[in-house]
Design an enzyme around this catalytic site. Sequence first.
Site, PDB file in Angstrom:
ATOM      1  N   ASP A 285      35.234  16.008  -4.475  1.00 37.85           N
ATOM      2  CA  ASP A 285      33.999  16.188  -3.714  1.00 37.85           C
ATOM      3  C   ASP A 285      33.743  17.696  -3.597  1.00 37.85           C
ATOM      4  O   ASP A 285      34.575  18.526  -3.965  1.00 37.85           O
ATOM      5  CB  ASP A 285      34.083  15.494  -2.344  1.00 37.85           C
ATOM      6  CG  ASP A 285      32.681  15.216  -1.777  1.00 37.85           C
ATOM      7  OD1 ASP A 285      31.693  15.815  -2.278  1.00 37.85           O
ATOM      8  OD2 ASP A 285      32.551  14.405  -0.831  1.00 37.85           O
TER       9      ASP A 285
HETATM   10  C1  NOJ Z   1      29.230  16.087  -0.668  1.00 35.60           C
HETATM   11  C2  NOJ Z   1      29.186  14.612  -0.439  1.00 35.60           C
HETATM   12  O1  NOJ Z   1      30.304  14.218   0.325  1.00 35.60           O
HETATM   13  C3  NOJ Z   1      29.169  13.786  -1.706  1.00 35.60           C
HETATM   14  O2  NOJ Z   1      28.913  12.452  -1.384  1.00 35.60           O
HETATM   15  C4  NOJ Z   1      28.148  14.307  -2.662  1.00 35.60           C
HETATM   16  O3  NOJ Z   1      28.162  13.535  -3.840  1.00 35.60           O
HETATM   17  C5  NOJ Z   1      28.435  15.761  -2.964  1.00 35.60           C
HETATM   18  N1  NOJ Z   1      28.378  16.525  -1.732  1.00 35.60           N
HETATM   19  C6  NOJ Z   1      27.478  16.350  -3.977  1.00 35.60           C
HETATM   20  O4  NOJ Z   1      26.230  16.509  -3.461  1.00 35.60           O
END
Ligand code: NOJ
Length: 760
Positions: A285
């Site tokens: 993430d």
């Molecule tokens: C953080 C989020 O937790 C995740 O769900 C997302 O895909 C990413 N950012 C990218 O935007």
Amino acid sequence: MLRLYLVLLLTLIGFTTARAQSLEKAREDSLIEALLARMTLEEKLGQLTLYNGGLAQTGPVVMTADPDAVRRGRVGAVMNLFGAEATCALQRQAVEESRLGIPLLFALDVIHGFRTIFPVPLAEAATFDPQLAEQTARVAALEASAAGLHWTFAPMVDIARDARWGRIVEGSGEDPYLGSLMAAARVRGFQGKDLREPSTIMACAKHFVAYGGAEGGRDYNTVDLSERTLREVYLPPFEAAVRAGALSVMSAFNEIGGIPASADRRLLTDVLRGEWGFEGLVVSDYTAIWELLFHGIAADSAEAGRKALVAGVDMDMVSGIYVHKLAEEVRSGRLPEAVVDEAVRRVLRVKYRLGLFEDPYRYCRDPERERRLLLAAEHRRLAREVATKAIVLLKNEGNLLPLADTLRTLAVIGALATDSASVLGPWAATGRPGEAVTILEGLRAALPQTRVLYAPGYPEAPPGGFQEIVATALSPDTSRFAEAVAVAAQADVVLLVLGEHRELSGEAASRASVALPGAQEALARRILATGKPVVVVLMNGRPLAIPYLAEAAPAILETWFLGSEMGNAVADVLLGRASPGGRLPVSFPRATGQEPLYYNHKPTGRPPRAEEKYTSKYLDVHWSPLYPFGYGLTYTTFAYRNLRLSSSRLGLQDTLRLTVEVTNTGTRAGEEVVQLYVRDEAASVTRPVRELKGFQRVALAPGETKTVTFELPVEALRFWGLENRWVVEPGWFTLQVGPSSAEGLEARFEVLAQSTIRSR
Ligand code: NOJ
């Protein structure tokens, strides 16, 4: 003879397919190995790097790519950049100007639609119709791929048992069975049958794992749970996504019992790849690798990078640590290059399977397709249909709903009724508020003969950043109450639109209270005091604690955030042009203090009993949910009769067949979601009071009866046993078939003889 011929033919087809597959695999492997042999260490680490293309961000930018990074082969994938022309231009740099010409992957969070926005995933789960979720994911993929994208960071398959957690809106709610069916359906929708098809995109099951188990419902917070709960509740939707072919998985921000998920080799490698055979790519993430420093399991970023890669995180989302720090780790001998190579293979493999080595421009070469598909009329039609099916009727005293379209004056009260941004919900990709239908617009269009009045009642969201919007949404401002009451007083019926601005829901939007925000309840009291018939329309991304409304308002409709066609869908249901078809995929509490609240809880040694002091309950609030999981009314009524079991004694290999008759006892057509729950009465470990094992949506005309059949394989009764493996134990089970988790017809059956069964 004919039979023999057929058998031979089928064998031959099977053989030819297997042979074609193994040839294809050999081609894939040889391309990957040939490339790998030519790559420098820096180029390899570049393939493991995902950078932000510069748009939306959900965290800090700790390192940005230098402008020449693509040409120098230091980037493998780019997120938040889209559009056929923009992606083609950057792809050209990668393919034509970098030394090895390896194509880039383009990614975006396409969560519930790309430009046509569908209901938020929690609302889609309320349809209890995985086929619909598959269709909306398919359309999202059509639009996103036409805009040059290859990869979506979806589906979000986290089980969420705590309404305080803002991200409950992004998943399918609290139940692992429903969550698994929805997860698999969305993967099929995004990826289609063949990822090489330019209208499909790679899915990413996230956030691996147990991100929804955050303590206190506070986003990004610590998770601590048992292996049993992990296996039975949080892992199943991921396994379902992987079995449906998901080619990528995102490692989560949270720790579980001391090990951050983005550094957990047991889960990322042993379970995901070893037990489930996952062949795809794991991406971290956003800055999750860098965050290992803050978790306190790495002394510097090089160590953080090393730990993540060794654990099985192949691609680093925006931390820049792999590309900047790991070459030195390899050269110093602290990180075997073979570990880097393995991750590079996985990245190249997904690029191969997307067909990018064959034609790196296949997704972006047709800007005409992009113009034609985005927000196409048939996509909007699907958005409207799904939205009506996601609406849950919570209360309808005296059949106040549906409303007659001969109403003379209708008052719409509540600023959310005109909030075109909130209609789209959080994570609305490239959806534009100007292209969404608000509740007020939908009603005005549906009721051309009616005088539709409007007053905001509570403050409208200001233009500006999320802080101003949140402060306004939570403000106790009552200055517009008098105007709202005056408008309500003129109407035959009042629609009171309450709930959450979309900024109160989603990532980094946890709430310590899940009551109505700001002064909304006070407004409701004033409006109900007018004595007018009031229909409450709730717009929100989480279960809300609304005991006052449940008591005092005659009708309540839960409409979530329904996307581009929200206003039209709400009007369709309010006016009875469509019937409310949804059921709750989450339990609604009476008070925030009940959270986490979920129907499939354990019994405890002292189950609650009102008349007994020393039992498990609260002094100030009833222990039960305000509205239980699976609950939802329609404009008609249903009766259940004649629950019959094929047998009440079953062996381990058997399948129980059960039938029940469901009758529409009202005067309107309607759809019932018939739900099957099971309880294991006594086992070697404690079992939930009930677990969903099947559901079916049946449409019934007034007076009509249908016999609904469920097949329940005994294997579905498995649980994570004392010896850390799946088991089905003999003994008695109770099943319940009915309209929600809280009611239904019951029967018992016995499973004979014990054995351990394979995980699949
Ligand atoms: C953080 C989020 O937790 C995740 O769900 C997302 O895909 C990413 N950012 C990218 O935007």
